[in-house]
Write an enzyme that holds these catalytic residues in place. Structure first.
Site, PDB file in Angstrom:
ATOM      1  CG  ASP A 103      -0.293  -0.284   2.473  1.00 40.15           C
ATOM      2  OD1 ASP A 103       0.994  -0.382   2.612  1.00 40.15           O
ATOM      3  OD2 ASP A 103      -0.926  -0.387   3.525  1.00 40.15           O
ATOM      4  CE  LYS A 153      -1.108   0.785  12.788  1.00 42.12           C
ATOM      5  NZ  LYS A 153      -0.048  -0.061  12.156  1.00 42.12           N
ATOM      6  CG  ASP A 209       0.499   3.444   4.482  1.00 35.68           C
ATOM      7  OD1 ASP A 209      -0.755   3.400   4.125  1.00 35.68           O
ATOM      8  OD2 ASP A 209       0.922   2.895   5.121  1.00 35.68           O
TER       9      ASP A 209
END
Length: 230
Positions: A103, A153, A209
């Protein structure tokens, strides 16, 4: 160098699991996402390509055949996660390979990335990119060209280098993982960083992204309005 592209995810943040269109075939300015990735590989003479397929595999295979693309593919019969997919897809490879998140659109110089790896083949490599807020990505704590901590994250906003979705790996990094399904971001990269086995190669050019609606819309605007050619 062989390239493995991760194209098997459900794309839940883009609702592709509901629409039936795999994320790899989402069109951006009239061109499928997968084609942007392939064109950058071909630009750097990386032609030995294998797609890691899961959800929507039939449509991607149809796309490959329709466009007469000389590309391998391997099918997962169940979701394996990013790490499990690469372990499964690299089981017959005896050399280093490039792994790519499916992606990402970028003009990264993959020729230089490979040359960078060849200068020190005792470590694994990750492409890095500087960003102001890393909360939605893998945050890299670095010293010189080494990653000494990988945090997927982070809960608080942090500026710095992130995981840009391109790696040079070897299948032996999966030898100690018995599980079929696992995450390379959670189960592999943090350990490689702690062991001093992960180096990063900085990319300063274009990178996006498109894994969320917000970032997908951003990419649509960039390519449509500015006619950006990678």
């Amino acid at each position: 160098m062989k390239a493995l592209i991760l194209c098997g995810g459900l794309g839940t943040r883009l609702n592709t699991h509901k629409t039936g269109t795999p994320k790899a075939l989402i069109e951006i300015a009239g061109k499928p996402l997968l084609l942007y990735i392939l064109e950058n590989l071909w630009k750097h003479n990386i032609n030995d390509i294998r797609l890691c397929l899961g959800f929507g595999a039939g449509k991607i295979i149809e796309f490959i055949k329709k466009n007469n693309l000389d590309i391998e593919y391997i099918l997962e019969d169940k979701p394996l996660g990013t790490g499990g997919a690469l372990k499964f897809a690299s089981k017959d490879l005896d050399d280093f390979f490039m792994a790519i998140n499916g992606d990402i659109i970028t003009d990264a110089n993959l020729s230089e990335f490979v040359k960078y790896h060849q200068r020190s083949t005792h470590t694994y490599k990750i492409l890095s990119y500087y960003i102001e807020n890393s909360q939605d990505f893998g945050f890299l704590k670095t010293k010189k060209n080494f990653v000494f901590q990988f945090e997927e994250k982070p809960p608080e906003p942090k500026s710095g280098y992130i995981n840009a979705g391109f790696y040079i790996l070897h299948r032996k990094i999966f030898n100690t993982i018995e599980r079929e399904s696992f995450s390379i971001e959670h189960d592999v990269f943090p350990n490689l960083a702690k062991a001093g086995k992960l180096q990063h190669f900085i990319h300063n050019g274009f990178w996006v992204d498109v894994g969320t609606f917000e970032r997908l819309n951003f990419a649509q605007k960039i390519f449509t309005k500015n006619s950006l050619i990678l």
